[in-house]
Design an enzyme around this catalytic site. Structure first.
Site, PDB file in Angstrom:
ATOM      1  N   LYS A   1       0.838  -1.198   0.000  1.00 45.04           N
ATOM      2  CA  LYS A   1       0.000   0.000   0.000  1.00 45.04           C
ATOM      3  C   LYS A   1       0.878   1.255   0.000  1.00 45.04           C
ATOM      4  O   LYS A   1       2.063   1.186   0.323  1.00 45.04           O
ATOM      5  CB  LYS A   1      -0.894  -0.008   1.237  1.00 45.04           C
ATOM      6  CG  LYS A   1      -0.093  -0.060   2.537  1.00 45.04           C
ATOM      7  CD  LYS A   1      -0.959  -0.294   3.756  1.00 45.04           C
ATOM      8  CE  LYS A   1      -0.107  -0.342   4.999  1.00 45.04           C
ATOM      9  NZ  LYS A   1      -0.839  -0.811   6.160  1.00 45.04           N
TER      10      LYS A   1
ATOM     11  N   TYR B   1      14.614  31.953   5.615  1.00 47.06           N
ATOM     12  CA  TYR B   1      13.375  32.650   5.969  1.00 47.06           C
ATOM     13  C   TYR B   1      13.274  32.970   7.465  1.00 47.06           C
ATOM     14  O   TYR B   1      13.705  32.177   8.302  1.00 47.06           O
ATOM     15  CB  TYR B   1      12.165  31.780   5.616  1.00 47.06           C
ATOM     16  CG  TYR B   1      11.830  31.756   4.145  1.00 47.06           C
ATOM     17  CD1 TYR B   1      11.551  32.931   3.452  1.00 47.06           C
ATOM     18  CD2 TYR B   1      11.769  30.547   3.462  1.00 47.06           C
ATOM     19  CE1 TYR B   1      11.222  32.895   2.102  1.00 47.06           C
ATOM     20  CE2 TYR B   1      11.439  30.500   2.123  1.00 47.06           C
ATOM     21  CZ  TYR B   1      11.167  31.685   1.442  1.00 47.06           C
ATOM     22  OH  TYR B   1      10.839  31.642   0.119  1.00 47.06           O
TER      23      TYR B   1
HETATM   24  C1  LIG Z   1      -0.179  -1.582   7.001  1.00 46.82           C
HETATM   25  C2  LIG Z   1      -0.815  -2.789   7.513  1.00 46.82           C
HETATM   26  C3  LIG Z   1      -0.046  -3.914   7.869  1.00 46.82           C
HETATM   27  C4  LIG Z   1       1.460  -3.920   7.892  1.00 46.82           C
HETATM   28  O1  LIG Z   1       1.929  -3.341   9.073  1.00 46.82           O
HETATM   29  P1  LIG Z   1       3.508  -3.285   9.348  1.00 46.82           P
HETATM   30  O2  LIG Z   1       3.620  -2.744  10.712  1.00 46.82           O
HETATM   31  O3  LIG Z   1       4.067  -2.366   8.327  1.00 46.82           O
HETATM   32  O4  LIG Z   1       3.993  -4.670   9.209  1.00 46.82           O
HETATM   33  C5  LIG Z   1      -0.707  -5.069   8.208  1.00 46.82           C
HETATM   34  N1  LIG Z   1      -2.069  -5.121   8.231  1.00 46.82           N
HETATM   35  C6  LIG Z   1      -2.830  -4.055   7.934  1.00 46.82           C
HETATM   36  C7  LIG Z   1      -4.313  -4.192   8.010  1.00 46.82           C
HETATM   37  C8  LIG Z   1      -2.247  -2.850   7.573  1.00 46.82           C
HETATM   38  O5  LIG Z   1      -3.005  -1.804   7.278  1.00 46.82           O
END
Ligand SMILES: *Cc1c(COP(=O)(O)O)cnc(C)c1O
Length: 572
Positions: free
Chosen positions: A241, A467
């Site tokens: 993702k 700035y």
């Molecule tokens: C992002 C996510 C993960 C992965 O989590 P990590 O801490 O990066 O391993 C697993 N399950 C769900 C539902 C997530 O949204």
């Protein structure tokens, strides 16, 4: 005759004992692979034959360095992907590069630009007949041969869909525009003599000088490190993702597909569509599907997460209208995170809804931990797991079939091994980051954010920098302006001495406020020139340290690196 007595690997080296004219010959080489061992023995024979003394041979063998082989994958002109290996051409490295090319599924067409292969020790006829045979196996659509020798052998390549030949790199450059490169993956493979960098300049997209480098070998290494921690038979879903945690989309997914992970997960439907368009065929779970995306979801065979009665009803109606049955879905249970999912009290009603319809096939039931990385929350993690397993059991009983059960994210894979269940969801660990120091040592750094110095100034004590005149030089100072700012994802919280970057391995602090596109560094006492490379984070300056200074977490920093920062993928 050199008689080999023993070959033994020790701590990343190989000890070789042999006998030559009754003299013992013992040496070590800094490699362990069979090819290197064989090469070293051959070398040793030649050196002995040439009269080099045994002492010198064993000293020099240990100083050998691995041949640098670095394959870079970059965005090219006209939506091409460019794999650049413009410094060597021999059969071995060609085969490795072709494997990497085959792994790329984002474009249907594959082009190889290859120079003469020098010093192969074979006759041209044999050599290029061999090359052509390999190319046919690897499904090359277009072949461009550059060099006098390869051009003479053009008949060997006649079975390839399309082939053209040029006597020199200069000739090819003159004809460049007639070649119409678009929407294809192009592998550039040339011996140094042919100066293929002149070609790569024409093919690669011009980039703003701030880049995020992604080490694909490190991702594979981290994947395998976690795989070794899995109980027998446990499947693996890789979380890609948010542009694979900022590291790329199909580039990472291609690698994961090549390494046979079981599942991919994205947050939104369009992320999944992008992967499908790039040739990813693995099953893909979509965690936050919306009603307006159901068409593309089904068209691209993406599997939604059902987390509420609202989405369950709307997707059920959609499938019924389309006359679709047994569509794979994933049921999300809320066991304590309180984000998405059916709660304990909903399970009964959920079960009756699921049994009343045949439009769904429950591919998996899953939940998410709120604090699996922290021992303070271990008791809560256990409670979540208990609620989850009970929910799964209820659903299994009522539906009468089994499905994949998964709840473990990265930290749970290693901290709560008994909760790996049927599948785990590997996220941040894949990208080389974990909160566990012992585990961190086993992972490899994946991403390096780099920029360059655009200008250097001498500033007198008392003058201000940037700035709002926040940065005041406490003494006569040397200031470097670098090409990265908060618009690139370098957090403004790191202004005024909080953040640091590395130049030539030396830490230099941020001075003044960080600007939108630039940052000033106090480089007093460090020898720096305009154009020099600056490391924003990477192996020597971990992103997790930078995140802590910015009051953030690595997840946020990585996913916040803006799209104008070009990603460059490499494999060593
Ligand atoms: C992002 C996510 C993960 C992965 O989590 P990590 O801490 O990066 O391993 C697993 N399950 C769900 C539902 C997530 O949204």
């Amino acid at each position: 005759m050199l008689q080999i007595i023993n070959i033994e690997p020790v701590k990343g080296q190989t000890a070789i004992s042999a006998k030559w004219k009754e003299h013992p010959v013992d040496f070590k080489i800094p490699f362990t692979d069979t090819a290197s061992v064989e090469n070293a023995i051959t070398c040793c024979c030649v050196l002995l034959y040439l009269g080099i003394d045994i002492q010198t041979i064993s000293e020099r063998m240990l100083q050998l360095k691995p041949v640098e082989m670095r394959l870079e994958l970059k965005q090219g002109i006209n939506n091409c992907s460019i794999i650049n290996d413009s410094y060597s051409a021999d059969i071995n490295s060609l085969t490795i590069a072709l494997d990497f090319l085959q792994q790329q599924k984002q474009h249907a067409r594959r082009t190889l630009i290859l120079s003469d292969i020098l010093q192969s020790g074979k006759s041209s006829g044999d050599l290029y007949a061999g090359v052509a045979a390999i190319l046919e196996q690897k499904n090359i659509n277009r072949f461009i041969g550059i060099g006098p020798e390869i051009s003479k052998q053009k008949n060997a390549f006649k079975n390839i869909e399309e082939s053209v030949f040029f006597d020199s790199t200069a000739d090819f450059k003159l004809q460049f525009h007639s070649q119409h490169f678009h929407n294809e993956t192009i592998l550039l493979k040339g011996a140094r003599f042919f100066e293929f960098e002149l070609i790569s300049h024409m093919l690669e997209e011009k980039i703003h000088q701030t880049v995020l480098e992604i080490n694909l070998n490190a991702i594979t290494h981290n994947l395998n490190t976690y795989r070794q921690k899995l109980n027998a038979g446990v499947k693996l879903m890789a979380m890609v993702k948010a542009f694979s945690y900022g590291s790329g989309s199909f580039e990472i997914a291609n690698l994961l597909q090549f390494n046979h992970v079981d599942y991919l997960a994205v947050a939104y439907a369009d992320e999944g569509v992008e992967l499908r368009k790039a040739g990813i065929t693995l099953p893909i779970m979509v965690m936050n599907a919306e009603e307006i995306t159901y068409d593309v979801l089904v068209h691209y065979n993406l599997e939604p997460e059902l987390f509420s009665f609202g989405i369950l009803t709307s997707f059920e109606n959609y499938l019924m209208q389309g006359g679709i049955a047994n569509y794979p879905v994933h049921i999300k249970l809320d066991t304590g995170m309180h984000r998405l999912g059916f709660e304990q009290k909903d399970i009964e009603a959920l079960c009756s809804r699921l049994t009343a319809t045949s439009v769904f096939k429950i591919q998996s039931v899953f939940s998410h931990f709120a604090g699996s990385d922290t021992s303070a929350h271990d008791a809560f993690t256990k409670i979540q797991a208990g609620i989850f397993l009970e929910g799964c059991e209820q659903i299994r009983k009522i539906t009468g079939y089994t499905f994949i059960r998964h709840i473990a994210n990265t930290s749970a894979i290693q901290r709560h091994q008994e909760l790996q269940l049927d599948m785990v969801r590997l996220g941040i660990g894949l990208y080389g980051i974990t909160a566990e120091p012992a585990m961190q040592q086993q992972l490899k750094n994946v991403t390096t954010l780099k920029t360059t110095v655009s200008q250097i100034k001498i500033v007198k004590a008392g003058e201000s920098i940037g700035y709002s005149r926040k940065g005041i030089a406490t003494k006569d100072s040397v200031i470097a302006t670098v090409r990265i700012g908060y618009a690139d994802g370098y957090p403004r919280q790191l202004s005024n001495g909080i953040g640091k970057m590395l130049i030539h391995g030396k830490p230099v602090p941020v001075i003044g406020n960080i600007c939108m596109d630039m940052t000033m560094l106090d480089i007093t006492g460090v020898h720096v020139q305009e154009g020099d490379e600056v490391i924003v984070f990477g192996e020597a300056l971990p992103v997790s340290e930078m995140a802590t200074l910015a009051n953030s977490i690595p997840y946020e920093i990585l996913t916040g690196i803006s799209q104008r920062v070009k990603r460059v993928y490499f494999e060593e």
